[in-house]
Design an enzyme around this catalytic site. Structure first.
Site, PDB file in Angstrom:
ATOM      1  CB  THR A  55     -26.836  16.597 -25.883  1.00 20.96           C
ATOM      2  OG1 THR A  55     -25.789  16.006 -26.670  1.00 20.96           O
ATOM      3  CG2 THR A  55     -27.810  17.318 -26.810  1.00 20.96           C
ATOM      4  CB  CYS A  56     -24.662  13.878 -22.097  1.00 21.59           C
ATOM      5  SG  CYS A  56     -25.621  12.666 -23.015  1.00 21.59           S
ATOM      6  CG  ASN A  57     -23.437  11.513 -26.332  1.00 22.56           C
ATOM      7  OD1 ASN A  57     -22.670  11.205 -25.426  1.00 22.56           O
ATOM      8  ND2 ASN A  57     -24.454  10.746 -26.688  1.00 22.56           N
ATOM      9  NE  ARG A  58     -24.827  15.362 -31.069  1.00 24.63           N
ATOM     10  CZ  ARG A  58     -24.083  14.730 -31.986  1.00 24.63           C
ATOM     11  NH1 ARG A  58     -23.338  15.428 -32.812  1.00 24.63           N
ATOM     12  NH2 ARG A  58     -24.110  13.410 -32.066  1.00 24.63           N
ATOM     13  CD  GLN A 125     -30.741  15.455 -25.943  1.00 28.14           C
ATOM     14  OE1 GLN A 125     -30.116  15.001 -26.912  1.00 28.14           O
ATOM     15  NE2 GLN A 125     -30.418  15.135 -24.696  1.00 28.14           N
ATOM     16  CG  MET A 198     -30.205   9.402 -19.109  1.00 27.20           C
ATOM     17  SD  MET A 198     -30.346   8.222 -20.482  1.00 27.20           S
ATOM     18  CE  MET A 198     -29.737   9.238 -21.825  1.00 27.20           C
TER      19      MET A 198
END
EC number: 1.2.1.70
Length: 454
Positions: A55-58, A125, A198
């Site tokens: 994902t965008c964070n991990r 996700q 998003m």
């Protein structure tokens, strides 16, 4: 088997590194195939179970292997796949074995490890990651069980705590930042690039401010038109972006592109056409949609997901009571899963015991049939069958008792309930003699017959 999670996230690595390690959705299946092939081929081991969450964070790799050097091998594969030097990547990578991996999966799905505390998008996700791994044939018993329990824990946490109450989303944070640049968003033209979940969230928040114009640019025209019309806006082809960028005061981008779609030159031309009126830009994509150098322009205010994280964290303190409650639930469920995992470790032993016992049974049954066929007394045949089976089945435990010493023998006696007197375990010295005598004197036993069934 070794359950392992390795990865990087917004706690351990900046967006500049996270975007280099990200897996676009269409690359995950072939990446899993390469991981399994590399793992089993180089080490002559069974192919591991694996799943990739990106994902965008991990970016996280969940796997189950039978190797002790799993961590180094997994990090090495990740760095090789993305063409990143291992010494550059390794300091940012966390490695979580066994119960730590289970706890982490539960926390991630429950929104406890997200930049937006309690957010729900990560659960979807993770489900997509599991579905993709399943389609790639990369999941097995262990990861299937882990993820099914993970989803159940996330549902329990969200249903019994206030972890998601009053959460400050990335979309809300983007609006707050825009309000620092412009007095009223109602006077501004807003452009959204992309049409995913998003962007829909962001469009909903900005639409609530009733902007002067709301436009959606997307590669797929039908999807872009759907999102735009939902919020009272219009859509344009993505190809029109370079020529029309100067028209917009606020630009929010979040696509699945692996390369930037807005370059420095295009933004410079837009700023010049706007006579240096400011542009507020939010890049929520990983890998990034907007070249980082754009942020150095004097009249451009560019923010990434990491920048928005600061605002998001300001709203997290009020939910700490819910966090504590959620953590308690998770710890209990981790313990339950580890008990299940421990029980799985003895399955091969039990299966082997059943196979061995069945082999003995078949051999003795065949022997009895031959005795009956030659006219032996049926009672004598049954007696011989039962005695031979008994001797062979107790041979293993008896041999273990005879060859064990000290604490090991005491433990064996405690486990073998047949050596109890009046409900109390016998002493090792008391049990040793009968055990030895039984091993030596039993007629038809493996020791006396010379046959081997080990």
């Amino acid at each position: 088997m070794q359950l392992l999670t390795i990865g990087i996230n917004h706690h351990t690595a900046p967006v500049a590194l996270r975007e280099r390690v990200a897996f676009p959705l269409e690359q995950i299946k072939p990446a899993l195939a390469l991981f399994k092939e590399a793992w089993s081929g180089k080490r002559s081991l069974n192919a591991p179970e694996a799943a990739i969450l990106s994902t965008c964070n991990r970016t996280e790799l969940y796997c189950v292997t039978d190797a002790q050097s799993s961590r180094d091998a997994a990090v090495g594969w990740l760095s090789q796949y993305h063409g990143i030097r291992e010494e550059e990547l390794a300091p940012h990578v966390y490695t979580l074995p066994q119960s730590e991996a289970v706890r982490h999966a539960f926390r991630v799905a429950s929104g406890l490890d997200s930049m937006v505390l309690g957010e729900t998008q990560i659960l979807g996700q993770m489900k997509t990651a599991v579905r993709t791994a399943t389609e790639a044939g990369a999941l097995g018993t262990y990861l299937n069980q882990l993820f099914q329990r993970t989803f159940a824990v996330a549902k329990e946490v969200r249903g019994t705590t206030e972890i998601g109450a009053q959460s400050v989303s990335m979309a809300a944070a983007a609006v707050r930042l825009a309000q620092r640049i412009f007095d009223k968003i109602a006077n501004q033209r807003v452009l959204f690039i992309g049409a995913g979940e998003m962007i829909e969230l962001c469009a909903a928040h900005f639409a609530a401010q009733q902007p002067r114009e709301l436009i959606v640019a997307n590669r797929t025209a039908e999807r872009g038109r759907y999102v735009a019309e939902r919020f009272g806006g219009r859509s344009i082809p993505l190809s029109d972006l370079p020529a029309r960028m100067h028209e917009f005061d606020i630009i929010v981008s979040c696509t699945a592109s692996t390369l930037p779609i807005i370059g420095l030159g295009a933004v410079e031309r837009a700023v010049k056409a706007r006579r240096h009126r400011p542009i507020f830009m939010v890049d929520l994509a990983v890998p990034r949609d907007i070249e980082p150098e754009v942020g150095q322009l004097e009249d451009v205010f560019l923010y990434t997901v990491d920048d928005l994280g600061t605002i998001v964290r300001e709203g997290n303190a009020s939910r700490q009571a819910a966090v504590a409650q959620a953590e308690t639930i998770i710890e209990s469920r981790v313990e339950n899963f580890m008990q299940w995992l421990d029980s799985r470790s003895i399955v091969p032993v039990i299966r082997h015991m059943h196979t061995q016992a069945d082999t003995l049974r078949r051999a003795e049954l065949e022997r009895a049939r031959k005795m009956l066929a030659r006219g032996d007394d049926p009672s004598a045949v049954l007696e011989a069958l039962s005695q031979s089976l008994t001797n062979k089945l107790i041979h293993g435990p008896t041999h273990a008792l005879n060859t064990s010493r000290g604490d090991q023998r005491d433990s064996l006696i405690e486990l073998m309930g047949g050596f109890y007197r009046h409900g109390q375990p016998a002493k090792a010295s008391d049990a040793a003699q009968p055990a030895a005598a039984g091993a030596e004197a039993a007629p038809g036993s493996a020791d006396s017959s010379g046959s081997s069934d080990r």
